[in-house]
Every structure is written in C-alpha cells, then in structure tokens.
Design an enzyme around this catalytic site. Structure first.
Site, PDB file in Angstrom:
ATOM      1  CG  ASN A 182     -12.268   1.728   2.678  1.00 52.19           C
ATOM      2  OD1 ASN A 182     -11.685   2.170   1.693  1.00 52.19           O
ATOM      3  ND2 ASN A 182     -12.502   2.477   3.762  1.00 52.19           N
TER       4      ASN A 182
ATOM      5  CG  ASN B 174      -2.139   0.641   1.318  1.00 50.93           C
ATOM      6  OD1 ASN B 174      -2.763   0.733   2.368  1.00 50.93           O
ATOM      7  ND2 ASN B 174      -2.625   1.102   0.196  1.00 50.93           N
TER       8      ASN B 174
ATOM      9  CB  CYS C 264      -4.430   5.551   6.016  1.00 57.56           C
ATOM     10  SG  CYS C 264      -3.504   4.429   4.966  1.00 57.56           S
ATOM     11  N   GLY C 265      -4.331   2.738   8.137  1.00 62.48           N
ATOM     12  CA  GLY C 265      -3.484   1.910   9.022  1.00 62.48           C
ATOM     13  C   GLY C 265      -2.084   1.710   8.481  1.00 62.48           C
ATOM     14  CG  ASN C 266      -1.149  -0.936   5.280  1.00 59.09           C
ATOM     15  OD1 ASN C 266      -0.780  -1.667   6.200  1.00 59.09           O
ATOM     16  ND2 ASN C 266      -1.916  -1.377   4.291  1.00 59.09           N
TER      17      ASN C 266
ATOM     18  NE  ARG D 103     -13.988   5.867   2.568  1.00 57.71           N
ATOM     19  CZ  ARG D 103     -14.714   6.267   3.572  1.00 57.71           C
ATOM     20  NH1 ARG D 103     -16.012   6.421   3.429  1.00 57.71           N
ATOM     21  NH2 ARG D 103     -14.182   6.521   4.736  1.00 57.71           N
TER      22      ARG D 103
ATOM     23  CB  CYS E 190      -6.605  -2.010   3.079  1.00 55.54           C
ATOM     24  SG  CYS E 190      -7.535  -0.778   4.002  1.00 55.54           S
ATOM     25  N   GLY E 191      -4.502  -1.550   5.824  1.00 53.54           N
ATOM     26  CA  GLY E 191      -4.291  -1.817   7.255  1.00 53.54           C
ATOM     27  C   GLY E 191      -5.588  -1.849   8.050  1.00 53.54           C
ATOM     28  CB  THR E 192      -8.403   0.548   8.500  1.00 52.57           C
ATOM     29  OG1 THR E 192      -8.376   0.977   7.126  1.00 52.57           O
ATOM     30  CG2 THR E 192      -7.723   1.595   9.372  1.00 52.57           C
TER      31      THR E 192
ATOM     32  CG  ASN F 206      -8.683   7.617  -0.121  1.00 54.48           C
ATOM     33  OD1 ASN F 206      -7.956   6.742   0.359  1.00 54.48           O
ATOM     34  ND2 ASN F 206      -9.910   7.860   0.332  1.00 54.48           N
TER      35      ASN F 206
HETATM   36  N1  LIG Z   1      -9.317   4.311   1.317  1.00 59.56           N
HETATM   37  C1  LIG Z   1      -9.538   4.435   2.724  1.00 59.56           C
HETATM   38  C2  LIG Z   1      -8.414   5.033   3.503  1.00 59.56           C
HETATM   39  C3  LIG Z   1      -7.102   4.299   3.387  1.00 59.56           C
HETATM   40  C4  LIG Z   1      -7.042   2.987   4.163  1.00 59.56           C
HETATM   41  C5  LIG Z   1      -5.659   2.422   4.162  1.00 59.56           C
HETATM   42  N2  LIG Z   1      -5.119   1.967   2.955  1.00 59.56           N
HETATM   43  C6  LIG Z   1      -5.285   1.577   5.356  1.00 59.56           C
HETATM   44  O1  LIG Z   1      -4.189   0.986   5.313  1.00 59.56           O
HETATM   45  O2  LIG Z   1      -5.999   1.548   6.354  1.00 59.56           O
HETATM   46  C7  LIG Z   1     -10.809   5.248   3.013  1.00 59.56           C
HETATM   47  O3  LIG Z   1     -11.208   6.087   2.185  1.00 59.56           O
HETATM   48  O4  LIG Z   1     -11.389   5.046   4.073  1.00 59.56           O
END
Ligand SMILES: N[C@@H](CCC[C@H](N)C(=O)O)C(=O)O
Length: 269
Positions: A187, A11, A71-73, A206, A214-216, A62
């Site tokens: 997401n 990511n 954003c976790g990562n 998203r 994606c971390g979260t 984004n």
């Molecule tokens: N696209 C996500 C935000 C990014 C999340 C991310 N890649 C992660 O690692 O958590 C959004 O619009 O919520």
C-alpha cells in the site's frame, strides 16, 4: 444473501456474518460483492467470525479477492456492526485479526471509534520485501523514469510512505504498489505535512487502487511523520473522505467515524 454496507471516511466495506455466507468461498464472494458494476460495490469485504481467543474475529478481503491481514477503517466499521447488532455486550472489546488481537473502543460514540494497532515494525524481511530492509532505511525506487523515496513499515499490513508536495500520476502509484521489490505488493501513501498537527494523505491500496481513505495508511503516515520530527504525537490526517486522528504512543491509536450506508439482500450466483 444478507449484507450490511458501511464506510469509514469513504473507505467502504460490505459486512457479513460468517453464517450469511452459507458455505460460499470467501475470496470469490468478496470479488462478486465488491464489484462496482456487477455487485454492491466496496473497497473490501469484512466477515464477522467467532473467536476462541478474543470477543470476535475479523476476516478481511480486498476488492480483488486478496486477503489482507488488517484494515484500520474496516475494524472501526466492524466494531460498530458488532456493537449495534449486540454481538458484544460492552463498549470496549477485543478483535482477533491476522495482525494480532486488537482493542476497539466505541464508548465515545460511532463518530469517534478508537482502535489500537499492532506495534509498527521498520525491519522488514521476506516475503514482504525482496531483500532485508533496516529501520531508518529509505528506499529509492524508480517507476516510469521517476524516482520516489519510500519509508516502509509493517503495521498489521505493509505500507510505504512518500513525502511529496506533488500530485503523483496514477501509473506511478500503481507502479510503486506493484514494484518487484515487494513480492506481495504494498500500500502506498503520498503525504504532505501541513503543520505539526495536520498531514494530508492520499493512499493507493493494493487489491483496490486509490481509496478515499486508508486507516492503516493514516497510521503509517503519522508514525513516520512523527518519527522524523515533522508532527506531534497526535495529529489529524486529512484524507479525501474526511479526517482521521492518529496518536503515536505505547500503542498507535486510530480514531474516526464508522457510518452505516445500507442493509439489504443481494442475489448472488
Ligand atoms: N489494501 C490493504 C488492506 C486494507 C487497508 C484499509 N483500507 C485500512 O483502512 O487500513 C492491504 O492489502 O494491505
């Protein structure tokens, strides 16, 4: 403009200090820098700002210029950037985000940075959803004539989790992400439980589309898998860009690497 590029299990993010923006509008800068052909290319832009309530503040955009609260990562990459560039003096520090003040810990090295996430919420209201969603409720949504069962939660940002053994067509993942039930989009995480210690995850984000991690999303997948009794409190989440570890306890903890790809200067109009 000076920039640094990082990735966390694939990511990828561009990192800037607020002063590097030199007054440029943040969302437009995110779109320009993150563009894969006309910019540097990244899933998102992270901006390091001063905070009055934590050690630092992280702003996140984004690829399409939309704001995401968390954003976790990205937060792991932010933590490495702040630590390596001496913006903080300790291995453990606090970062202000739109999802609250979150702890980060780089004391085990940059291959296994730990971050704490906000407490997940399973009761959702507007503006995230068109009508109230209660804890334990499974949403059955139809896209392109196919039906998907979604577990939804807010863990700093909005996620849906679908358990499936199948590869989901792009247009269905996109259709779920932009489903009218979610006015601000969502997401979507497609999860296969491989054992009580391992899950496999593909996320459609998203503001971006498919990402390598994606971390979260990884945290959401493990939170729901554990809640349903499929996994132990700690599990490895295998994504296309590598492996993350998520522990569900008093706080949900995400652990994984942050890698520096490049440092440079970009011409921007
Ligand atoms: N696209 C996500 C935000 C990014 C999340 C991310 N890649 C992660 O690692 O958590 C959004 O619009 O919520």
């Amino acid at each position: 403009m000076k920039f640094t590029k990082y990735h966390g299990t694939g990511n990828d993010f561009i990192l800037l200090r607020e002063e590097d923006l030199e007054g440029r509008e943040e969302s437009e800068t995110a779109k320009a820098l993150c563009h894969r052909n006309f910019g540097i290319g990244a899933d998102g832009l992270l901006i390091v700002k001063a905070s009055s309530v934590a050690d630092l503040m992280m702003a996140y955009y984004n690829q399409d210029g939309s704001v995401a609260p968390m954003c976790g990562n990205g937060l792991r990459c932010f933590a490495r950037f702040a630590h390596e560039d001496d913006l903080v003096e300790t291995d453990r520090f606090q970062v202000e985000t739109l999802a609250g003040i979150l702890p980060v810990d780089v004391s085990s090295g940059y291959d296994s940075i730990r971050i704490g996430l906000m407490k997940p919420s399973f009761h959702l209201t507007a503006p995230h959803v068109r009508r109230e969603v209660y804890e334990g409720e499974i949403l059955s949504l139809t896209v392109n004539g196919r039906s998907y069962d979604l577990h939804v939660l807010f863990i700093g940002t909005l996620h849906g989790v679908v358990f499936t053994e199948e590869e989901v067509p792009y247009e269905d993942a996109d259709g779920l992400c932009h489903h009218e039930f979610f006015p601000e989009h969502i997401n979507v995480n497609f999860v296969k439980v491989e054992s009580e210690d391992d899950i496999r995850l593909v996320t459609f984000e998203r503001g971006v589309g498919y990402t390598l991690a994606c971390g979260t999303g990884a945290a959401s997948a493990q939170v729901i898998a554990h809640k349903l009794g499929f996994t132990k409190p700690q599990a490895k989440v295998h994504v296309d860009g590598g492996t993350l570890e998520v522990t569900v306890g008093d706080q949900v903890v995400l652990e994984g690497p942050a890698v520096c790809i490049a440092k440079g200067e970009m011409e921007i109009g």
